[in-house]
Design an enzyme around this catalytic site. Structure first.
Site, PDB file in Angstrom:
ATOM      1  N   HIS A 206       0.382  -0.772   0.054  1.00  0.00           N
ATOM      2  CA  HIS A 206       0.462  -0.042   0.083  1.00  0.00           C
ATOM      3  C   HIS A 206       0.452   1.236   0.048  1.00  0.00           C
ATOM      4  CE1 HIS A 206      -3.907  -1.979   0.118  1.00  0.00           C
ATOM      5  NE2 HIS A 206      -3.584  -2.806   0.970  1.00  0.00           N
ATOM      6  N   GLU A 448      -8.263 -12.973  -9.735  1.00  0.00           N
ATOM      7  CA  GLU A 448      -7.334 -12.790  -9.185  1.00  0.00           C
ATOM      8  C   GLU A 448      -6.704 -14.120  -8.109  1.00  0.00           C
ATOM      9  OE1 GLU A 448      -7.756  -9.772  -6.096  1.00  0.00           O
ATOM     10  OE2 GLU A 448      -9.743 -10.140  -6.051  1.00  0.00           O
ATOM     11  N   ASP A 472      -2.807 -10.104  -6.686  1.00  0.00           N
ATOM     12  CA  ASP A 472      -2.763 -11.060  -5.440  1.00  0.00           C
ATOM     13  C   ASP A 472      -3.197 -12.076  -6.283  1.00  0.00           C
ATOM     14  OD1 ASP A 472      -3.349 -10.007  -3.543  1.00  0.00           O
ATOM     15  OD2 ASP A 472      -5.627  -9.572  -3.349  1.00  0.00           O
ATOM     16  N   CYS A 519      -6.555  -4.737 -13.583  1.00  0.00           N
ATOM     17  CA  CYS A 519      -5.742  -3.403 -12.846  1.00  0.00           C
ATOM     18  C   CYS A 519      -5.148  -3.330 -11.729  1.00  0.00           C
ATOM     19  CB  CYS A 519      -7.630  -3.704 -11.971  1.00  0.00           C
ATOM     20  SG  CYS A 519      -7.477  -4.751 -10.853  1.00  0.00           S
TER      21      CYS A 519
END
Length: 588
Positions: A206, A448, A472, A519
């Site tokens: 993040h 994912e 992921d 994405c």
């Protein structure tokens, strides 16, 4: 990796400079003094004092210094934080001004000859424990954390130590930290934070994603920066190559200032492509979209020339609230994003909590492996009381422009059908009073989960689009936690076997008339781009700051040549390094 070398100083003297190697996480060059985001040692010796009046005067001075500091931080944060967030500073100042608490500290010092540090620690810890014990009053329980935070600040002043304070930074710095949390980045002002370097983290952490959103050069996963750098040392952060120079001399600073200026010139060239189509050298059209976290991010996506929003992480609406957002609250947020994109599509990922994204007000069961446990669509299918308000809000927002809804963490056809069934219930309910609503909605899912990628042929029959979440998908395929720097070498988007899986997903989507999007961070990777174009990926969604660079690269690539490159990468290469070398050789 750490490398120490001698650099010449002006006047013929030498200084010792340290090179630190990490993972390039956010493009650009940051040059500024180091600011260590590391709590100082606040341990103290318990002593008996004779001059109790002088000792209490130390407490008063420390508390007043804390109040002055908080007032300054609040003033600096105005315009960046909302009224509710700013009220926290007022609450902390009120604690420091509490006469009952001050009276207890004074009594302890005068009657027991306790040192200031011990008296403050004892009394304030007692207050915090008392508040934490109020199990029937959640508000008062939460104030316990405020008291502990204030106590830490007061102790720091008593001990002559400085606490790190991101919101209070008012001069250029490079943030140095073990790791950076989303709450840390939310306080950063890019006007002053010129770079970020961390011990931990990978390109998909993040901290890395947020630094790209804020356009702050960053190097993560250095392993040693917090033990190598000291406050105030001149730092150079090379976010293109993953290099950090600690205690850089004047000549090195000058060299990197020129590199930074050259990079800004390159950005100026990219900026000319804001209104240009996303098209290959041979005229094939693609879509380059933005990943966003809030409706406010739409403005930057538009500014960067996004062809749409490929990923709206709706969980940030929930994480930024102290309650489950109502249908109307969500509707306003989604509507703002859709209207802001002026007719370009917006794809919203339904609630993806659990794993590393908990909600304080929605307790989840403790799990040994939350990343593979009760999260995302698994929660939503079991809690339609949470899921349906979101779906209804999204359908209502679609009246203002094209909108895609995609379900995260789908593993099986049965899960996908269950999610679609709840969506259809919401659609039927809304159409009873709003005939025709929902005509602007497309349904999709994220790829994912490895089984979903393998079973893409069957899943493609059920949706309008796939969005491949490579962050992921890579970690699950390689069995490697993407937030663990010890296994960051296994983040291999260019691994030939993984490329083969991606190609299978894209081919499956196209066979059944579905759109193939991506994405994850791989969508903006300069080495992956020609390979994905060669596979026919339709949409590339990434941090807004990567859009123009990607569009510039795309216009120089021929899709036929890219297709040949894919064939060689999958069939002739055995490792990700071999694929990278192949891309560099074939495309320069």
């Amino acid at each position: 990796m750490v490398n120490v070398k001698r650099l010449p100083r002006r006047g013929g003297n030498y200084q010792m400079s340290t090179d630190v190697k990490g993972i390039a996480a956010s493009d650009g060059f940051g040059i500024a003094p180091a600011y260590l985001l590391v709590d100082p040692d606040l341990t103290y010796e318990t002593t008996q004092v004779e001059d109790t009046a002088a000792e209490y005067a130390r407490v008063e001075a420390a508390f007043q210094a804390s109040i002055d500091e908080l007032s300054k931080i609040k003033e600096n944060a105005k315009g960046r934080l909302g009224d509710e967030e700013l009220e926290v500073f007022d609450a902390h100042i009120a604690i420091l001004s509490d006469p009952e608490m001050m009276g207890q500290i004074k009594t302890d010092i005068e009657e027991n000859h306790t040192g200031a540090e011990a008296a403050v620690d004892k009394v304030m810890t007692g207050f915090a424990d008392m508040l934490a014990a109020m199990v029937d009053n959640q508000y008062m329980q939460e104030r316990a954390a405020d008291v502990k935070d204030v106590a830490k600040r007061a102790l720091a002043h008593l001990l002559g130590k400085q606490l790190p304070d991101i919101a209070g930074i008012d001069h250029p710095v490079v943030i140095v930290a073990k790791e950076i949390t989303p709450s840390d980045t939310s306080q950063m002002d890019a006007q002053y934070v010129k770079g970020i370097v961390t011990d931990l983290g990978g390109r998909t952490s993040h901290a890395a994603i947020m630094s790209r959103t804020l356009r702050i050069p960053a190097v993560v996963g250095s392993e040693s920066i917090t033990t190598t750098a000291q406050n105030g040392q001149m730092m150079v952060v090379d976010g293109l190559n993953g290099d950090v120079i600690v205690d850089a001399d004047d000549a090195t600073v000058k060299e990197y200032e020129q590199k930074a200026a050259d990079f800004e010139k390159q950005r100026a060239q990219w900026a000319k492509l804001v209104d240009a189509p996303s098209v290959s050298k041979d005229g094939k059209e693609f879509e380059i979209a933005a990943n966003i976290g809030t409706p406010d991010d739409v403005a930057d996506a538009v500014k960067q020339g996004a062809d749409g929003v490929g990923l709206f992480r709706s969980e940030f609406l929930y994480m930024g609230s102290d309650h489950l957002p109502s249908e109307d609250e969500q509707f306003e947020a989604y509507k703002k994003a859709v209207v802001g994109m002026n007719g370009k599509p917006v794809v919203v990922r339904t609630l993806d909590i659990g794993g590393d994204k908990p909600l304080d007000y929605l307790p989840l069961p403790e799990e040994l492996n939350p990343f593979l446990g009760y999260r995302a669509i698994r929660i939503c299918l079991e809690r339609p009381d949470i899921f349906k308000p979101q779906l209804r809000a999204l359908i209502r927002a679609s009246e203002f422009g094209p909108l895609g809804i995609m379900f995260p963490m789908i593993g099986t056809v049965a899960e996908l059908r269950a999610a679609k069934a709840i969506y259809n219930e919401c659609l039927t309910e809304l159409q009873a009073s709003h005939p025709g609503i929902g005509k602007n909605v497309q349904l999709g899912m994220m790829i994912e989960v490895p089984l979903a990628a393998i079973n893409a042929d069957n899943l493609a029959k059920e949706v309008d689009f796939f969005s491949i979440g490579t962050n992921d998908l890579i970690q699950y395929n390689f069995a490697a936690d993407r937030g663990n720097d010890k296994v960051s070498y296994l983040y291999q988007p260019l691994n030939p076997a993984f490329l083969s899986l991606i190609k299978h997903v894209i081919d499956s989507a196209h066979r059944h008339g579905a759109k193939a999007a991506m994405c994850g961070e791989m969508a903006g990777d300069k080495y992956a781009l020609p390979l994905l174009m060669g596979m026919g990926l339709d949409e590339y969604s990434m941090s807004a700051t990567s859009i123009l660079r990607t569009r510039s690269t795309m216009k120089d690539l021929d899709t036929a040549e890219c297709a040949k490159l894919v064939d060689k990468a999958i069939n002739e290469c055995a490792t990700d390094e071999e694929v990278k070398a192949l891309v560099e050789k074939e495309l320069g």
